[in-house]
Design a protein around this motif. Structure first.
Motif, PDB file in Angstrom:
ATOM      1  N   GLU A  38       0.821  -1.204   0.000  1.00 19.77           N
ATOM      2  CA  GLU A  38       0.000   0.000   0.000  1.00 19.77           C
ATOM      3  C   GLU A  38       0.859   1.259   0.000  1.00 19.77           C
ATOM      4  O   GLU A  38       1.069   1.894   1.026  1.00 19.77           O
ATOM      5  N   ASN A  39       1.317   1.647  -1.191  1.00 21.61           N
ATOM      6  CA  ASN A  39       2.002   2.929  -1.333  1.00 21.61           C
ATOM      7  C   ASN A  39       0.942   4.005  -1.571  1.00 21.61           C
ATOM      8  O   ASN A  39      -0.257   3.736  -1.496  1.00 21.61           O
ATOM      9  N   ASP A  40       1.375   5.219  -1.880  1.00 21.72           N
ATOM     10  CA  ASP A  40       0.417   6.313  -2.043  1.00 21.72           C
ATOM     11  C   ASP A  40      -0.556   6.072  -3.197  1.00 21.72           C
ATOM     12  O   ASP A  40      -1.736   6.406  -3.097  1.00 21.72           O
ATOM     13  N   ASP A  41      -0.061   5.492  -4.292  1.00 18.31           N
ATOM     14  CA  ASP A  41      -0.935   5.221  -5.436  1.00 18.31           C
ATOM     15  C   ASP A  41      -2.005   4.199  -5.079  1.00 18.31           C
ATOM     16  O   ASP A  41      -3.180   4.379  -5.418  1.00 18.31           O
ATOM     17  N   VAL A  42      -1.625   3.152  -4.398  1.00 19.50           N
ATOM     18  CA  VAL A  42      -2.589   2.107  -4.018  1.00 19.50           C
ATOM     19  C   VAL A  42      -3.596   2.662  -3.014  1.00 19.50           C
ATOM     20  O   VAL A  42      -4.792   2.381  -3.114  1.00 19.50           O
ATOM     21  N   LYS A  43      -3.136   3.474  -2.081  1.00 15.53           N
ATOM     22  CA  LYS A  43      -4.058   4.066  -1.101  1.00 15.53           C
ATOM     23  C   LYS A  43      -5.095   4.947  -1.790  1.00 15.53           C
ATOM     24  O   LYS A  43      -6.279   4.922  -1.427  1.00 15.53           O
ATOM     25  N   GLU A  44      -4.673   5.717  -2.792  1.00 14.62           N
ATOM     26  CA  GLU A  44      -5.618   6.567  -3.521  1.00 14.62           C
ATOM     27  C   GLU A  44      -6.585   5.718  -4.336  1.00 14.62           C
ATOM     28  O   GLU A  44      -7.781   6.005  -4.387  1.00 14.62           O
ATOM     29  N   PHE A  92      -8.437   1.292 -11.337  1.00 14.84           N
ATOM     30  CA  PHE A  92      -8.292   2.479 -10.507  1.00 14.84           C
ATOM     31  C   PHE A  92      -6.815   2.837 -10.333  1.00 14.84           C
ATOM     32  O   PHE A  92      -6.440   4.003 -10.353  1.00 14.84           O
ATOM     33  N   LEU A  93      -5.989   1.822 -10.173  1.00 13.74           N
ATOM     34  CA  LEU A  93      -4.558   2.033  -9.982  1.00 13.74           C
ATOM     35  C   LEU A  93      -3.914   2.622 -11.239  1.00 13.74           C
ATOM     36  O   LEU A  93      -3.085   3.528 -11.144  1.00 13.74           O
ATOM     37  N   LYS A  94      -4.305   2.134 -12.412  1.00 19.87           N
ATOM     38  CA  LYS A  94      -3.789   2.693 -13.661  1.00 19.87           C
ATOM     39  C   LYS A  94      -4.165   4.164 -13.791  1.00 19.87           C
ATOM     40  O   LYS A  94      -3.359   4.992 -14.211  1.00 19.87           O
ATOM     41  N   GLU A  95      -5.396   4.481 -13.428  1.00 21.81           N
ATOM     42  CA  GLU A  95      -5.869   5.860 -13.498  1.00 21.81           C
ATOM     43  C   GLU A  95      -5.077   6.760 -12.541  1.00 21.81           C
ATOM     44  O   GLU A  95      -4.656   7.859 -12.913  1.00 21.81           O
ATOM     45  N   VAL A  96      -4.844   6.289 -11.335  1.00 24.65           N
ATOM     46  CA  VAL A  96      -4.100   7.064 -10.342  1.00 24.65           C
ATOM     47  C   VAL A  96      -2.662   7.277 -10.804  1.00 24.65           C
ATOM     48  O   VAL A  96      -2.122   8.391 -10.701  1.00 24.65           O
ATOM     49  N   LYS A  97      -2.029   6.240 -11.325  1.00 24.05           N
ATOM     50  CA  LYS A  97      -0.647   6.364 -11.805  1.00 24.05           C
ATOM     51  C   LYS A  97      -0.559   7.342 -12.969  1.00 24.05           C
ATOM     52  O   LYS A  97       0.363   8.151 -13.037  1.00 24.05           O
ATOM     53  N   LYS A  98      -1.526   7.261 -13.884  1.00 30.01           N
ATOM     54  CA  LYS A  98      -1.533   8.172 -15.028  1.00 30.01           C
ATOM     55  C   LYS A  98      -1.686   9.612 -14.555  1.00 30.01           C
ATOM     56  O   LYS A  98      -0.981  10.504 -15.037  1.00 30.01           O
ATOM     57  N   GLU A  99      -2.582   9.856 -13.613  1.00 28.00           N
ATOM     58  CA  GLU A  99      -2.770  11.208 -13.078  1.00 28.00           C
ATOM     59  C   GLU A  99      -1.503  11.713 -12.392  1.00 28.00           C
ATOM     60  O   GLU A  99      -1.113  12.861 -12.554  1.00 28.00           O
ATOM     61  N   ARG A 100      -0.838  10.820 -11.623  1.00 29.03           N
ATOM     62  CA  ARG A 100       0.390  11.215 -10.939  1.00 29.03           C
ATOM     63  C   ARG A 100       1.492  11.558 -11.937  1.00 29.03           C
ATOM     64  O   ARG A 100       2.178  12.566 -11.790  1.00 29.03           O
ATOM     65  N   GLU A 101       1.632  10.740 -12.972  1.00 31.18           N
ATOM     66  CA  GLU A 101       2.650  11.000 -13.990  1.00 31.18           C
ATOM     67  C   GLU A 101       2.373  12.306 -14.734  1.00 31.18           C
ATOM     68  O   GLU A 101       3.298  13.067 -15.022  1.00 31.18           O
TER      69      GLU A 101
END
Length: 110
Positions: A38-44, A92-101
């Motif tokens: 559970e890193n920040d991306d997974v938590k989001e 959801f994780l792909k979406e969060v990673k894309k937003e972070r990038e």
């Protein structure tokens, strides 16, 4: 002699099932996405999940901890099967990673 596509696919499926059963988390009733760090991306991504899915995940985690404490596993008919293991967190994780990038790229530019 060439191995037909069907034979290769069967071997691949058999290998997948063997590796999945060897991993051990399925014997506790867990799914693959339950085991993510559970890193920040997974938590989001978890925050964005529907509440019913979060409740089901929490139940599986609590049951797995209880079984681990008791040094026990579920009966074989209750093990999570490869076919039943849904990657519920990945979209959801792909979406969060894309937003972070995108955010990081934006911050580099400005």
């Amino acid at each position: 002699m060439a191995v037909s596509f069907v034979q290769r696919r069967f071997m691949s499926n058999a290998l997948q099932k063997w590796a999945y059963n060897l991993s051990g988390f399925n014997k506790l009733g867990l799914m693959r996405d339950d085991c993510l760090y559970e890193n920040d991306d997974v938590k989001e991504a978890l925050r964005r999940l529907p509440q019913t899915v979060v409740d089901e995940r929490n139940y599986r985690l609590i049951r797995a901890v209880q079984l681990s404490i008791q040094k026990d596993i579920l009966p074989k008919e209750q093990w999570t099967k490869l076919e039943e293991d849904v990657m519920y967190l990945q979209p959801f994780l792909k979406e969060v990673k894309k937003e972070r990038e995108e955010r990081e790229a934006w911050n580099k530019q400005y």
